[in-house]
Every structure is written in structure tokens, then in C-alpha cells.
Motif scaffolding. Structure first.
Motif, PDB file in Angstrom:
ATOM      1  N   ALA A  92       0.862  -1.291  -0.020  1.00  0.00           N
ATOM      2  CA  ALA A  92      -0.027   0.069  -0.008  1.00  0.00           C
ATOM      3  C   ALA A  92       1.011   1.296  -0.006  1.00  0.00           C
ATOM      4  CB  ALA A  92      -1.029  -0.035   1.215  1.00  0.00           C
ATOM      5  N   LEU A  93       1.899   1.324   0.629  1.00  0.00           N
ATOM      6  CA  LEU A  93       2.881   2.359   0.683  1.00  0.00           C
ATOM      7  C   LEU A  93       3.635   2.618  -0.745  1.00  0.00           C
ATOM      8  CD1 LEU A  93       5.597   3.137   3.397  1.00  0.00           C
ATOM      9  CD2 LEU A  93       6.413   2.823   0.973  1.00  0.00           C
ATOM     10  N   ALA A  94       3.984   1.570  -1.164  1.00  0.00           N
ATOM     11  CA  ALA A  94       4.624   1.662  -2.480  1.00  0.00           C
ATOM     12  C   ALA A  94       3.768   2.176  -3.594  1.00  0.00           C
ATOM     13  CB  ALA A  94       5.079   0.369  -3.066  1.00  0.00           C
ATOM     14  N   ARG A  95       2.138   1.721  -3.831  1.00  0.00           N
ATOM     15  CA  ARG A  95       1.225   1.997  -4.475  1.00  0.00           C
ATOM     16  C   ARG A  95       0.858   3.589  -4.252  1.00  0.00           C
ATOM     17  NH1 ARG A  95       1.070   0.782  -9.412  1.00  0.00           N
ATOM     18  NH2 ARG A  95      -0.498   2.235  -9.200  1.00  0.00           N
ATOM     19  N   THR A  96       0.880   3.949  -3.059  1.00  0.00           N
ATOM     20  CA  THR A  96       0.437   5.245  -2.737  1.00  0.00           C
ATOM     21  C   THR A  96       1.508   6.208  -3.167  1.00  0.00           C
ATOM     22  OG1 THR A  96      -0.926   4.342  -0.900  1.00  0.00           O
ATOM     23  CG2 THR A  96      -0.360   6.796  -0.913  1.00  0.00           C
ATOM     24  N   TYR A  97       2.556   6.049  -2.825  1.00  0.00           N
ATOM     25  CA  TYR A  97       3.701   6.790  -3.200  1.00  0.00           C
ATOM     26  C   TYR A  97       3.859   6.986  -4.569  1.00  0.00           C
ATOM     27  CZ  TYR A  97       8.599   8.720  -3.503  1.00  0.00           C
ATOM     28  OH  TYR A  97       9.668   9.536  -3.505  1.00  0.00           O
ATOM     29  N   LEU A  98       3.795   5.837  -5.528  1.00  0.00           N
ATOM     30  CA  LEU A  98       3.881   5.922  -6.892  1.00  0.00           C
ATOM     31  C   LEU A  98       2.870   6.454  -7.432  1.00  0.00           C
ATOM     32  CD1 LEU A  98       5.390   2.581  -7.755  1.00  0.00           C
ATOM     33  CD2 LEU A  98       6.580   4.625  -7.751  1.00  0.00           C
ATOM     34  N   ASP A  99       1.405   6.411  -7.115  1.00  0.00           N
ATOM     35  CA  ASP A  99       0.104   7.320  -7.527  1.00  0.00           C
ATOM     36  C   ASP A  99       0.639   8.581  -7.080  1.00  0.00           C
ATOM     37  OD1 ASP A  99      -0.710   4.748  -8.174  1.00  0.00           O
ATOM     38  OD2 ASP A  99      -2.156   4.508  -6.505  1.00  0.00           O
ATOM     39  N   PHE A 100       0.783   8.902  -5.979  1.00  0.00           N
ATOM     40  CA  PHE A 100       1.189  10.404  -5.455  1.00  0.00           C
ATOM     41  C   PHE A 100       2.240  11.173  -6.618  1.00  0.00           C
ATOM     42  CE2 PHE A 100       3.122  13.828  -3.507  1.00  0.00           C
ATOM     43  CZ  PHE A 100       2.140  14.650  -2.965  1.00  0.00           C
ATOM     44  N   ALA A 101       3.197  10.473  -6.856  1.00  0.00           N
ATOM     45  CA  ALA A 101       4.161  11.139  -7.881  1.00  0.00           C
ATOM     46  C   ALA A 101       3.707  11.203  -9.164  1.00  0.00           C
ATOM     47  CB  ALA A 101       5.178  10.188  -8.015  1.00  0.00           C
ATOM     48  N   ALA A 102       2.746  10.126  -9.446  1.00  0.00           N
ATOM     49  CA  ALA A 102       2.074  10.281 -10.859  1.00  0.00           C
ATOM     50  C   ALA A 102       1.080  11.301 -11.087  1.00  0.00           C
ATOM     51  CB  ALA A 102       1.649   9.067 -11.140  1.00  0.00           C
ATOM     52  N   ARG A 103       0.213  11.472 -10.147  1.00  0.00           N
ATOM     53  CA  ARG A 103      -1.031  12.546 -10.027  1.00  0.00           C
ATOM     54  C   ARG A 103      -0.379  13.739  -9.649  1.00  0.00           C
ATOM     55  NH1 ARG A 103      -3.209   8.937  -6.616  1.00  0.00           N
ATOM     56  NH2 ARG A 103      -2.854  10.515  -4.854  1.00  0.00           N
ATOM     57  N   ASN A 104       0.622  13.995  -9.289  1.00  0.00           N
ATOM     58  CA  ASN A 104       1.205  15.447  -8.613  1.00  0.00           C
ATOM     59  C   ASN A 104       2.701  15.447  -9.266  1.00  0.00           C
ATOM     60  OD1 ASN A 104      -1.009  16.185  -6.525  1.00  0.00           O
ATOM     61  ND2 ASN A 104      -0.422  13.895  -6.075  1.00  0.00           N
ATOM     62  N   PRO A 105       2.709  15.592 -10.567  1.00  0.00           N
ATOM     63  CA  PRO A 105       4.281  15.591 -10.978  1.00  0.00           C
ATOM     64  C   PRO A 105       4.853  17.035 -10.569  1.00  0.00           C
ATOM     65  CG  PRO A 105       2.732  15.755 -12.766  1.00  0.00           C
ATOM     66  CD  PRO A 105       1.806  15.522 -11.758  1.00  0.00           C
ATOM     67  N   ALA A 106       4.279  18.041 -10.663  1.00  0.00           N
ATOM     68  CA  ALA A 106       4.854  19.187 -10.294  1.00  0.00           C
ATOM     69  C   ALA A 106       5.284  19.401  -8.605  1.00  0.00           C
ATOM     70  CB  ALA A 106       4.315  20.481 -10.542  1.00  0.00           C
ATOM     71  N   VAL A 107       4.594  18.739  -8.101  1.00  0.00           N
ATOM     72  CA  VAL A 107       4.669  18.886  -6.364  1.00  0.00           C
ATOM     73  C   VAL A 107       5.805  17.769  -6.420  1.00  0.00           C
ATOM     74  CG1 VAL A 107       3.640  17.892  -4.248  1.00  0.00           C
ATOM     75  CG2 VAL A 107       2.332  19.170  -5.630  1.00  0.00           C
ATOM     76  N   TYR A 108       5.764  16.619  -7.050  1.00  0.00           N
ATOM     77  CA  TYR A 108       7.051  15.666  -6.915  1.00  0.00           C
ATOM     78  C   TYR A 108       8.247  16.319  -7.235  1.00  0.00           C
ATOM     79  CZ  TYR A 108       9.282  11.211  -6.595  1.00  0.00           C
ATOM     80  OH  TYR A 108       9.952  10.117  -6.163  1.00  0.00           O
ATOM     81  N   ASP A 109       8.396  17.248  -8.490  1.00  0.00           N
ATOM     82  CA  ASP A 109       9.543  17.613  -8.667  1.00  0.00           C
ATOM     83  C   ASP A 109       9.811  18.806  -7.878  1.00  0.00           C
ATOM     84  OD1 ASP A 109       9.728  16.441 -11.038  1.00  0.00           O
ATOM     85  OD2 ASP A 109       8.751  17.890 -12.364  1.00  0.00           O
ATOM     86  N   ALA A 110       8.837  19.415  -7.048  1.00  0.00           N
ATOM     87  CA  ALA A 110       9.283  20.703  -6.048  1.00  0.00           C
ATOM     88  C   ALA A 110       9.996  19.767  -4.917  1.00  0.00           C
ATOM     89  CB  ALA A 110       8.081  21.368  -5.627  1.00  0.00           C
ATOM     90  N   LEU A 111       9.228  18.442  -4.577  1.00  0.00           N
ATOM     91  CA  LEU A 111      10.230  17.854  -3.482  1.00  0.00           C
ATOM     92  C   LEU A 111      11.270  17.278  -3.632  1.00  0.00           C
ATOM     93  CD1 LEU A 111       6.962  15.724  -2.235  1.00  0.00           C
ATOM     94  CD2 LEU A 111       8.449  17.069  -0.828  1.00  0.00           C
ATOM     95  N   PHE A 112      11.664  16.750  -4.942  1.00  0.00           N
ATOM     96  CA  PHE A 112      12.841  15.852  -5.173  1.00  0.00           C
ATOM     97  C   PHE A 112      13.647  16.311  -6.435  1.00  0.00           C
ATOM     98  CE2 PHE A 112       9.670  12.800  -3.339  1.00  0.00           C
ATOM     99  CZ  PHE A 112      10.123  12.978  -1.890  1.00  0.00           C
ATOM    100  N   GLN A 113      13.133  17.173  -7.222  1.00  0.00           N
ATOM    101  CA  GLN A 113      13.972  17.279  -8.459  1.00  0.00           C
ATOM    102  C   GLN A 113      14.461  18.706  -8.410  1.00  0.00           C
ATOM    103  OE1 GLN A 113      14.176  14.165  -8.950  1.00  0.00           O
ATOM    104  NE2 GLN A 113      14.058  14.385 -11.082  1.00  0.00           N
ATOM    105  N   LEU A 114      13.722  19.736  -8.060  1.00  0.00           N
ATOM    106  CA  LEU A 114      14.097  21.149  -8.127  1.00  0.00           C
ATOM    107  C   LEU A 114      14.582  21.676  -6.618  1.00  0.00           C
ATOM    108  CD1 LEU A 114      10.778  22.443  -9.640  1.00  0.00           C
ATOM    109  CD2 LEU A 114      12.902  21.937 -10.907  1.00  0.00           C
ATOM    110  N   ASP A 115      15.236  22.893  -6.723  1.00  0.00           N
ATOM    111  CA  ASP A 115      15.962  23.249  -5.773  1.00  0.00           C
ATOM    112  C   ASP A 115      15.015  24.602  -4.905  1.00  0.00           C
ATOM    113  OD1 ASP A 115      17.417  24.670  -3.635  1.00  0.00           O
ATOM    114  OD2 ASP A 115      18.824  25.596  -5.086  1.00  0.00           O
ATOM    115  N   GLY A 116      14.320  24.014  -3.878  1.00  0.00           N
ATOM    116  CA  GLY A 116      13.325  24.893  -3.077  1.00  0.00           C
ATOM    117  C   GLY A 116      14.039  25.312  -1.683  1.00  0.00           C
ATOM    118  N   GLY A 117      15.311  25.345  -1.936  1.00  0.00           N
ATOM    119  CA  GLY A 117      16.153  25.702  -0.791  1.00  0.00           C
ATOM    120  C   GLY A 117      15.982  24.870   0.608  1.00  0.00           C
ATOM    121  N   LEU A 118      15.326  23.687   0.491  1.00  0.00           N
ATOM    122  CA  LEU A 118      15.077  22.997   1.662  1.00  0.00           C
ATOM    123  C   LEU A 118      16.367  22.040   2.094  1.00  0.00           C
ATOM    124  CD1 LEU A 118      11.366  22.205   0.916  1.00  0.00           C
ATOM    125  CD2 LEU A 118      12.125  23.848   2.353  1.00  0.00           C
TER     126      LEU A 118
END
Length: 192
Positions: A92-118
Motif C-alpha cells: 500500500a505504501l509503494a502504490r500510494t507513493y507512486l500514485d502520488f508522484a504520478a498524480r502530482n508531478p509538479a509537487v513531486y518535482d518540487a519535493l525531489f528534483q528542484l531547488d526549493g532551498g530546503l
């Protein structure tokens, strides 16, 4: 309500509007479309008002990432709480994570791909980012295996999920095989 309280509430509402508008624009047109000028036009405030909340796009990306981390943690916890048994929770964790990434690509990018200064993985990491990791650790820690550090195991499993999410989205992995990949990941890595 005092004038000060009203001003604080209005400021918080403007900040939420800026973040929501940036997120919506990024999800529709990509992060390149998110500029302070476009945001100011869309929220109907001047650019100086926008800059009174955020120093620039980098901080806005960071705010979207923090909001996304909170949402991901909630989604993961809800999915794993509804699952029965360790394997079902990890799946369930794996599916939820992958579904979140697929449904929210810009948010996923903000979290893990782009420099948000975090800051990640250190004492300055914002609490919502720590909590998102904790949401993963809660289910993955129980299947790490004897003698395996649960945090290290969670990082490794997370890295595998991130790779699946990123490579599938980039077209490097065929999306029709996501289920067998998740099954293989859960069965081989998380069933110690």
C-alpha cells in the motif's frame, strides 16, 4: 478580533493563495511557467506583495514541497492503516507513493528534483519533510529485517520507489509494467 490578528489572517490567506496558484500553474504548464509576474497577475496582487511573502521562485517551490510532503505523509498513513499485515502495508505504501508522484508531478518535482532551498536529512530539515520520511519508516521499519538499520532500509526502499516514479514518468520504463515492478520490489526487498 484585533486589527493585528486580522492582518495576520489575511497575510496567511495570501500566502496560501500564492502557493496554491503556483502549484496549479506548475501542474498545468510546468515549473518554467511559474514566474513572479504570472503569479502576481493570477492572484491579482502586485509583485512587491508577492515578494513580501517569498523572496522568489525558489522559496515558492519550497513552500509547494512542504505542502506536498504533508499530503504525501497523510496519504501514506491512510493507505497503510487500511492494510492488513506487513506485506499489505508495504505494498500500500509503494502504490500510494507512486500514485502520488504520478498524480502530482509538479509537487513531486518540487519535493525531489528542484531547488526549493530546503535542507534534507539534517537538523535543519523542515518538520513536514521529516514527517513524510517518518510515514515511510513506520511501515518499512517493521520489515527491515534482523540486524538492518530501519532508517537505512527505508532510505533504500524510498530510493527504489523514487527511481520507479522518475523513470516511469520520463518514459524510460513502460507504465504498463508498474504492478509487476511493485510486486517484485515488495517481495524481494521488503519481505525479510
Amino acid at each position: 478580533m484585533s486589527v493585528q490578528e486580522r492582518k495576520q489572517r489575511e497575510r496567511a490567506e495570501r500566502e496560501r493563495l500564492i502557493v496554491a496558484t503556483a502549484r496549479e500553474l506548475a501542474e498545468r504548464q510546468g515549473w518554467d511557467a511559474v514566474t513572479t509576474r504570472r503569479l502576481a497577475e493570477r492572484i491579482e496582487y502586485s509583485q512587491p506583495v508577492l515578494y513580501s511573502h517569498f523572496r522568489g521562485k525558489r522559496e515558492i517551490i519550497g513552500a509547494v514541497a512542504i505542502e506536498g510532503a504533508t499530503e504525501m505523509a497523510v496519504a501514506v498513513r491512510a493507505a497503510t492503516a487500511a492494510a492488513d499485515g506487513p506485506r499489505a502495508r508495504v505494498y500500500a505504501l509503494a502504490r500510494t507513493y507512486l500514485d502520488f508522484a504520478a498524480r502530482n508531478p509538479a509537487v513531486y518535482d518540487a519535493l525531489f528534483q528542484l531547488d526549493g532551498g530546503l535542507a534534507f536529512a539534517d537538523e535543519d530539515t523542515p518538520e513536514p519533510l521529516k514527517d513524510a520520511f517518518a510515514a515511510l519508516l513506520e511501515s518499512l521499519g517493521e520489515v527491515a529485517g534482523d540486524g538492518v538499520d530501519p532508517g537505512l532500509f527505508t532510505e533504500t526502499f524510498w530510493a527504489a520507489l523514487h527511481g520507479l516514479a522518475t523513470l516511469t514518468r520520463a518514459g524510460r520504463l513502460p507504465p504498463e509494467h508498474i504492478e509487476p515492478r511493485v510486486e517484485l520490489l515488495v517481495d524481494r526487498l521488503a519481505m525479510a
